[in-house]
Design a protein around this motif. Structure first.
Motif, PDB file in Angstrom:
ATOM      1  N   ASP A 125     -50.912  -4.359 -58.552  1.00 35.50           N
ATOM      2  CA  ASP A 125     -50.098  -2.981 -58.554  1.00 35.50           C
ATOM      3  C   ASP A 125     -51.587  -1.947 -58.160  1.00 35.50           C
ATOM      4  O   ASP A 125     -51.223  -0.808 -57.943  1.00 35.50           O
ATOM      5  CB  ASP A 125     -49.525  -2.495 -60.095  1.00 35.50           C
ATOM      6  CG  ASP A 125     -48.292  -3.173 -60.209  1.00 35.50           C
ATOM      7  OD1 ASP A 125     -47.729  -3.623 -59.209  1.00 35.50           O
ATOM      8  OD2 ASP A 125     -47.867  -3.314 -61.320  1.00 35.50           O
ATOM      9  N   TRP A 136     -53.081   4.347 -57.194  1.00 37.91           N
ATOM     10  CA  TRP A 136     -52.272   4.124 -58.578  1.00 37.91           C
ATOM     11  C   TRP A 136     -52.321   5.393 -59.242  1.00 37.91           C
ATOM     12  O   TRP A 136     -53.633   6.030 -59.447  1.00 37.91           O
ATOM     13  CB  TRP A 136     -52.937   2.932 -59.252  1.00 37.91           C
ATOM     14  CG  TRP A 136     -52.037   2.764 -60.318  1.00 37.91           C
ATOM     15  CD1 TRP A 136     -50.977   2.035 -60.896  1.00 37.91           C
ATOM     16  CD2 TRP A 136     -52.587   3.101 -61.789  1.00 37.91           C
ATOM     17  NE1 TRP A 136     -50.649   2.091 -62.133  1.00 37.91           N
ATOM     18  CE2 TRP A 136     -51.582   2.983 -62.803  1.00 37.91           C
ATOM     19  CE3 TRP A 136     -53.598   3.993 -62.177  1.00 37.91           C
ATOM     20  CZ2 TRP A 136     -51.670   3.179 -64.259  1.00 37.91           C
ATOM     21  CZ3 TRP A 136     -53.639   4.426 -63.618  1.00 37.91           C
ATOM     22  CH2 TRP A 136     -52.737   4.091 -64.629  1.00 37.91           C
ATOM     23  N   LYS A 137     -51.285   5.951 -60.086  1.00 35.27           N
ATOM     24  CA  LYS A 137     -51.224   6.934 -60.866  1.00 35.27           C
ATOM     25  C   LYS A 137     -50.640   6.706 -61.937  1.00 35.27           C
ATOM     26  O   LYS A 137     -49.561   5.884 -62.055  1.00 35.27           O
ATOM     27  CB  LYS A 137     -51.024   7.988 -60.226  1.00 35.27           C
ATOM     28  CG  LYS A 137     -51.402   8.600 -59.050  1.00 35.27           C
ATOM     29  CD  LYS A 137     -50.969   9.654 -58.162  1.00 35.27           C
ATOM     30  CE  LYS A 137     -51.627  10.342 -57.056  1.00 35.27           C
ATOM     31  NZ  LYS A 137     -50.797  11.557 -56.473  1.00 35.27           N
ATOM     32  N   PRO A 138     -50.955   7.290 -63.134  1.00 32.10           N
ATOM     33  CA  PRO A 138     -50.244   6.841 -64.353  1.00 32.10           C
ATOM     34  C   PRO A 138     -49.000   7.505 -64.598  1.00 32.10           C
ATOM     35  O   PRO A 138     -48.629   8.443 -63.784  1.00 32.10           O
ATOM     36  CB  PRO A 138     -51.209   7.463 -65.620  1.00 32.10           C
ATOM     37  CG  PRO A 138     -51.813   8.633 -64.766  1.00 32.10           C
ATOM     38  CD  PRO A 138     -52.182   8.086 -63.306  1.00 32.10           C
ATOM     39  N   ASN A 139     -47.988   7.072 -65.423  1.00 29.49           N
ATOM     40  CA  ASN A 139     -46.726   7.699 -65.317  1.00 29.49           C
ATOM     41  C   ASN A 139     -46.787   9.063 -65.996  1.00 29.49           C
ATOM     42  O   ASN A 139     -47.263   9.265 -67.140  1.00 29.49           O
ATOM     43  CB  ASN A 139     -45.802   6.784 -66.399  1.00 29.49           C
ATOM     44  CG  ASN A 139     -44.586   6.945 -66.260  1.00 29.49           C
ATOM     45  OD1 ASN A 139     -44.072   8.236 -66.479  1.00 29.49           O
ATOM     46  ND2 ASN A 139     -43.701   5.861 -66.327  1.00 29.49           N
ATOM     47  N   GLU A 140     -46.294   9.840 -65.247  1.00 27.14           N
ATOM     48  CA  GLU A 140     -46.527  11.309 -65.822  1.00 27.14           C
ATOM     49  C   GLU A 140     -45.634  11.561 -66.814  1.00 27.14           C
ATOM     50  O   GLU A 140     -45.943  12.543 -67.702  1.00 27.14           O
ATOM     51  CB  GLU A 140     -46.146  12.300 -64.605  1.00 27.14           C
ATOM     52  CG  GLU A 140     -47.076  12.043 -63.353  1.00 27.14           C
ATOM     53  CD  GLU A 140     -48.350  12.854 -63.823  1.00 27.14           C
ATOM     54  OE1 GLU A 140     -48.616  13.569 -64.636  1.00 27.14           O
ATOM     55  OE2 GLU A 140     -49.343  12.359 -62.884  1.00 27.14           O
ATOM     56  N   THR A 141     -44.409  10.908 -66.846  1.00 28.95           N
ATOM     57  CA  THR A 141     -43.479  11.194 -68.087  1.00 28.95           C
ATOM     58  C   THR A 141     -44.126  10.815 -69.517  1.00 28.95           C
ATOM     59  O   THR A 141     -43.923  11.472 -70.156  1.00 28.95           O
ATOM     60  CB  THR A 141     -42.144  10.329 -67.641  1.00 28.95           C
ATOM     61  OG1 THR A 141     -41.652  10.879 -66.525  1.00 28.95           O
ATOM     62  CG2 THR A 141     -41.174  10.653 -68.906  1.00 28.95           C
ATOM     63  N   ASN A 142     -44.708   9.662 -69.456  1.00 30.35           N
ATOM     64  CA  ASN A 142     -45.289   8.923 -70.377  1.00 30.35           C
ATOM     65  C   ASN A 142     -46.744   9.879 -71.001  1.00 30.35           C
ATOM     66  O   ASN A 142     -46.814   9.943 -72.216  1.00 30.35           O
ATOM     67  CB  ASN A 142     -45.560   7.575 -70.199  1.00 30.35           C
ATOM     68  CG  ASN A 142     -44.753   6.728 -70.193  1.00 30.35           C
ATOM     69  OD1 ASN A 142     -43.322   6.727 -70.398  1.00 30.35           O
ATOM     70  ND2 ASN A 142     -44.850   5.385 -69.709  1.00 30.35           N
ATOM     71  N   GLU A 152     -51.111   5.609 -71.861  1.00 35.94           N
ATOM     72  CA  GLU A 152     -51.304   5.895 -70.347  1.00 35.94           C
ATOM     73  C   GLU A 152     -52.732   6.086 -70.212  1.00 35.94           C
ATOM     74  O   GLU A 152     -53.321   5.808 -69.242  1.00 35.94           O
ATOM     75  CB  GLU A 152     -50.326   6.904 -70.061  1.00 35.94           C
ATOM     76  CG  GLU A 152     -48.858   6.773 -70.014  1.00 35.94           C
ATOM     77  CD  GLU A 152     -48.754   5.729 -68.662  1.00 35.94           C
ATOM     78  OE1 GLU A 152     -49.308   5.709 -67.871  1.00 35.94           O
ATOM     79  OE2 GLU A 152     -48.060   4.633 -69.132  1.00 35.94           O
ATOM     80  N   LYS A 155     -54.713   3.184 -69.704  1.00 31.71           N
ATOM     81  CA  LYS A 155     -54.285   2.418 -68.362  1.00 31.71           C
ATOM     82  C   LYS A 155     -55.404   3.444 -67.529  1.00 31.71           C
ATOM     83  O   LYS A 155     -55.955   2.576 -66.401  1.00 31.71           O
ATOM     84  CB  LYS A 155     -52.981   2.575 -68.133  1.00 31.71           C
ATOM     85  CG  LYS A 155     -52.097   1.698 -68.901  1.00 31.71           C
ATOM     86  CD  LYS A 155     -50.669   1.874 -68.409  1.00 31.71           C
ATOM     87  CE  LYS A 155     -49.732   0.919 -69.143  1.00 31.71           C
ATOM     88  NZ  LYS A 155     -48.476   1.031 -68.724  1.00 31.71           N
TER      89      LYS A 155
END
Length: 305
Positions: A125, A136-142, A152, A155
């Motif tokens: 990934d 790659w980008k972190p989950n903005e929702t989390n 996050e 990560k």
């Protein structure tokens, strides 16, 4: 017999140092340590002489320790083994650089996988097959959820650590030689003129400093000889010798353990390369097709028949 004596002293060197240092400490019972009453100039002069003497003794013991380590049979055997395997893989030396490059890629993949796994990320990934980082980008929702935000962020830190990872590269020049300039493969070492020029500068500085000290300061015989001064000077030399012997022991251990281990790692990698070469299929040999001239060439007839 000489070998047994040498091994005895080498194996018990630590005990000898402790005993010698203890004896030196016991001698201080005969002395009263107090201010010398020397002028600042005298303190600087005496301190400079003691400094250079201690430095000289340390350097000599350091070189002695390395030479003793080089003479060890296991070190010599390791060097011979390294030379032997370099000679064995020499017919395939042209493939060594490509193999090193693949090993470097594999090593980066393994180490990055470990880093990413700790923060819950998959290698595929974050990086492609060539080891290039993906977008790659972190989950903005989390990131907006209080309980998941810290996960996050971990990560993100893990991803950045994997991207910026720096590992020592494996190279053909490093595996087949010892020392040298890795980034300058055609550097064969210093010439005699370069060696003399570099050492002449150091000698010039040291001799200049020595000339100033001996030119500014002079010595005269002490009118009233003091045994305390003699004992104190002897204690200083004894302390220098103790530190020098420790330095020699450290240098010896460096050559026998760390330096030899460095060569052993090279041998291991060259052995892996040798096994890789042996696993390759043999090159196909095309059959030799006779030319038309050879096919039509008439058979010689014996005239006697």
């Amino acid at each position: 017999m000489n070998e047994k004596i040498r091994d005895f002293f080498r194996n018990n060197l630590g005990y000898f140092i402790v005993g010698f240092a203890s004896a030196v400490y016991i001698l201080t019972a005969f002395l009263t340590i107090d201010q010398t009453g020397k002028s600042p100039a005298q303190i600087i002069a005496d301190g400079a002489i003691a400094f250079f003497l201690g430095l000289f003794i340390n350097r000599i013991f350091d070189l002695q320790g390395m030479m003793s380590g080089d003479r060890e049979e296991r070190v010599q055997a390791t060097k011979e083994e390294h030379g032997s395997i370099v000679l064995r893989i020499s017919p395939h030396i042209d493939k060594l650089d490509d193999w090193c490059e693949e090993e470097n890629k594999r090593n980066y993949r393994i180490q990055r996988t470990k880093i990413l796994a700790r923060v819950g990320l998959k290698y595929t990934d974050c990086f492609d097959e060539d080891g290039v980082a993906k977008d790659w980008k972190p989950n903005e929702t989390n990131l907006k959820v209080k309980g998941l935000k810290r996960i996050e962020q971990r990560k993100v830190r893990g991803f950045l650590k994997a991207v910026n990872l720096k590992l020592t590269p494996l190279s053909a020049g490093e595996l087949t030689s010892e020392g040298g300039k890795q980034q300058d493969p055609f550097y064969f070492g210093r010439t005699k003129a370069q060696y003399e020029a570099q050492h002449s500068l150091g000698d010039l500085i040291s001799k200049f400093g020595t000339a100033i000290i001996f030119g500014y300061y002079g010595v005269s015989l002490i009118e009233n000889f003091d045994y305390a001064r003699l004992i104190w000077t002897t204690l200083q030399v004894a302390l220098f010798l103790v530190m020098g012997v420790i330095k020699m022991y450290q240098a010896y251990n460096f050559v026998v353990d760390e330096f030899r281990g460095r060569i052993v790692k090279k041998i291991d990698n060259l052995q892996k390369f040798d096994n890789y070469i042996k696993s390759l299929p043999p090159p196909s040999v095309e059959p030799v097709i006779p030319t038309e001239t050879e096919e039509e060439k008439p058979t010689e007839v014996n005239e006697d028949e």
